[in-house]
Each structure stands twice: as structure tokens, then as C-alpha cells.
Design an enzyme around this catalytic site. Structure first.
Site, PDB file in Angstrom:
ATOM      1  N   TRP A 178      68.057  30.781 -37.696  1.00 33.94           N
ATOM      2  CA  TRP A 178      67.998  29.262 -38.352  1.00 33.94           C
ATOM      3  C   TRP A 178      68.839  29.764 -39.707  1.00 33.94           C
ATOM      4  CZ3 TRP A 178      68.727  25.779 -35.114  1.00 33.94           C
ATOM      5  CH2 TRP A 178      68.088  25.946 -33.872  1.00 33.94           C
ATOM      6  N   ASP A 231      63.666  26.663 -46.026  1.00 34.27           N
ATOM      7  CA  ASP A 231      63.639  26.045 -44.936  1.00 34.27           C
ATOM      8  C   ASP A 231      62.117  26.301 -44.558  1.00 34.27           C
ATOM      9  OD1 ASP A 231      63.784  24.967 -42.515  1.00 34.27           O
ATOM     10  OD2 ASP A 231      65.284  26.103 -41.798  1.00 34.27           O
ATOM     11  N   LYS A 262      58.612  19.791 -35.882  1.00 35.26           N
ATOM     12  CA  LYS A 262      58.094  21.122 -35.764  1.00 35.26           C
ATOM     13  C   LYS A 262      56.493  21.038 -36.039  1.00 35.26           C
ATOM     14  CE  LYS A 262      61.533  23.709 -34.539  1.00 35.26           C
ATOM     15  NZ  LYS A 262      61.739  23.869 -33.095  1.00 35.26           N
TER      16      LYS A 262
END
Length: 355
Positions: free
Chosen positions: A100, A167, A191
Site C-alpha cells: 500500500w 495511512d 479494516k
């Protein structure tokens, strides 16, 4: 009986949240209308949005510190570009710790120079780089706090005078941090907070307005802030469920309470991985994620037997990411300690069968 859900995302949600959400789909606020069919401009939903935003700030300990919360669409992947659009004027620093952050770097390069201050790609992202330096002339430093695919987690964050962006998609609200160290935090809800479809952005307002480019309205944080996160039709259901989840967390005792539970879950599973000769962990011990434990069998001939035992025990979502293989136990906030114990019991039963 509900399965033990170790899925990496969309994630497990508290049972009481699912119950309230299902009731709202049929009849929201006893108004004889579904949450899915009311106007997003109606007072009942505006109240939901305001409550969700204020709960996020409260739980992170950022009240009165110049931060605002937004619930936007496009996932964390949209934030890879959006952060750069709003904050990257000339040059930014990125720490590359996995898939990511790799994708975030790719998007940022479209808008300016990217300095990769550290990377663990050389060893398959199995550790968190340390001892790196952040240049003083960059617009910001970007990192990913937890790496869902590989199972690593940043246990500390650098001291820097430049704005820090993080993030936190897979460990938001899971552990105590000094969140005021960050100028912008973003996290896909699916998540650890709610269903797929909305993304939480927590931003310190004074970090904005420093780039020279024209920013498209849908990508402009200032536009969304000026409209109280209602510039376009928001993702009504995911925001409502996120609000319920944040209420659940607050009633539990907030981040300090859930952190203790998460540490218990991680310790229980990692102790078994290290003790049991049939299993081995993927990543450096000091960088292991409390959210996503990645591991493999030491004897692949036991794979069919192990997976049959997992199914029989009602364990769901344990397969590792396709790029890594093995197994991944995602132990998000709503996963009970009992579920981890069931997994450990299966691992111990496999050991007895093998020996």
C-alpha cells in the site's frame, strides 16, 4: 453459530453493531423508513454524520487541537492521490513498508518528487526500516502504520518538523498513540471500523492551502471541510455503521481498553506460533503486527489436514494474501479473545496429530 472471522477486510464487526444496523435498514429511528432511503440532507442523517465525525476526534484525543474529521469515498487508494494533490508542492518523503505504501508512492510521483527515505522491499517487506532520515525540505513525510498483507506494524514514529501523514487503514483505533503528532490520518473503514464504502480522514486544518496547483473540487479537502463532509451524497450506510462501531468502542472504554484486549490476542497467537514446531512466522519479531499475524506451516504435507480442522472449528478468512501465501489471522478490534483461543487450540491439536 457465528464463525470465528479472521478476514483481513471487510472486517469482523461487533454483533451489537450488526444488530442495530440491520434494524436501521428496516426502520431507522422508528420513522418507518429505511436508513437506505432517507435523504442524506435530513436531520436524522445529518446527526449521524456529525456524531460519527465528533466520535472519531474524541476517541483519538484530538478535541480542541485544530483537527476535523471527514468521511469520504474512494477508499484509502483515493487518499494516495488526494494527499499528494493537497499537500505535495514540490517534494515529499515516503517510507516504503509494503504494497500500500508502494501504491501511495506511485500516485505521489504524478504530482512531484518523491524521496523514498527507507524501504523493506529488499527482504519482501518482512521488517520495518529504521534509522532513516527525513529531509527538512520536503512538504511532508508519509508512512503506513500497519501492513495488512505482510503483517508488520510500526511500533514507533520518527520525530520530525515536517508534517506527518499516516495511512492507518488496518490499525486505526486499535492502540494508543500521540495522534497529535500526525497532521493527516486516513483509514478505509473496512479494516477496523465499519463496512467497505467510506474512508475516515482526520486532518489538521492549518496544513492545507500551501500548494500552488488548482485542485479539482472532489479532491480538495478544503471543499469537503467547508461542506461538513456533505459536498456530495455520502456513503450513508457505511458511515452509520462506522458511527455505531465508534459508539461501541467508546462504551468499551475507548482505545486504552481495546489496546489491552488486542495485546492479549496477539500475545496468545504469537506465543503459539513460536512454540509450535509446525508453524513459523513470516516477519521480524520486533515488527510483528498486533492486527495481522502472518505465518506458515513448516510441513506443507499437513496443509489439507490443518485446513479441514479449521473448517470444522468454524474458522473463516485465515488464508494469507495471494502475494505471500501461508496464513493470516486478522485480529481486529471486534474479534473476541475466544476466537484466537479456538485457533490456538486447532494449532495444538494439529501438533498432537503430527507427533
Amino acid at each position: 453459530m457465528k464463525k470465528h472471522n479472521f478476514s483481513a477486510g471487510p472486517c469482523i464487526l461487533p454483533q451489537e453493531v450488526l444488530q442495530k444496523a440491520s434494524e436501521a435498514v428496516l426502520n431507522f429511528n422508528n420513522d418507518n423508513l429505511s436508513l437506505l432511503e432517507i435523504s442524506h440532507r435530513s436531520k436524522p442523517f445529518v446527526n449521524v454524520m456529525e456524531n460519527a465525525r465528533s466520535l472519531a476526534i474524541e476517541l483519538l484525543g484530538l478535541e480542541g487541537k485544530g483537527y476535523k474529521a471527514l468521511f469520504l469515498q474512494g477508499g484509502a487508494s483515493m487518499q494516495f492521490l488526494m494527499c499528494a494533490y493537497n499537500l505535495l508542492d514540490k517534494k515529499a518523503a515516503y517510507l516504503n513498508t509494503g504494497t500500500w505504501s508502494d501504491k501511495a508512492i506511485k500516485e505521489a510521483k504524478l504530482l512531484g518528487e518523491v524521496v523514498e527515505v527507507g524501504s523493506s522491499k529488499d527482504q519482501g517487506f518482512t521488517y520495518i526500516p529504521k534509522g532513516y532520515e527525513i529531509p527538512s525540505d520536503v512538504n511532508y513525510f508519509h508512512c503506513t502504520s500497519n501492513n495488512t498483507i505482510f503483517g508488520t506494524q510500526m511500533k514507533s514514529f520518527p520525530e520530525t518538523d515536517v508534517p506527518m501523514i499516516c495511512d492507518m487503514s488496518s490499525d486505526i483505533f486499535s492502540r494508543q498513540l500521540d495522534f497529535s503528532k500526525f497532521d493527516l490520518i486516513y483509514a478505509g473503514a473496512q479494516k477496523n471500523m465499519g463496512p467497505a464504502g467510506t474512508t475516515l480522514i482526520v486532518i489538521k486544518e492549518d496544513v492545507l492551502g500551501k500548494v500552488n496547483r488548482a485542485i479539482p473540487s472532489m479532491l480538495d479537502y478544503k471543499v469537503h471541510l467547508s461542506k461538513d463532509s456533505m459536498f456530495n451524497t455520502p456513503a450513508v450506510f457505511p458511515i452509520y455503521v462506522s458511527m455505531l462501531t465508534l459508539e461501541w468502542l467508546k462504551n468499551l472504554g475507548g482505545i486504552p481498553a481495546i489496546e489491552k484486549i488486542n495485546e492479549q490476542k496477539a500475545a496468545l497467537l504469537y506465543t503459539e506460533i513460536d512454540r509450535n514446531p509446525l508453524f513459523k512466522g513470516f516477519v521480524a519479531t520486533e515488527d510483528r503486527s498486533n492486527m495481522n499475524a502472518t505465518f506458515a506451516l513448516t510441513n506443507e504435507s499437513l496443509k489439507e489436514t490443518f485446513e479441514s480442522m479449521l473448517t470444522e472449528a468454524g474458522i473463516n478468512g485465515l488464508n494469507g494474501h495471494r502475494s505471500v501465501g501461508g496464513y493470516r489471522a486478522s485480529m481486529y478490534n471486534a474479534l473476541p479473545l475466544e476466537s484466537v483461543q479456538v485457533l490456538v487450540n486447532v494449532m495444538q491439536s494439529l501438533e498432537k496429530k503430527a507427533y
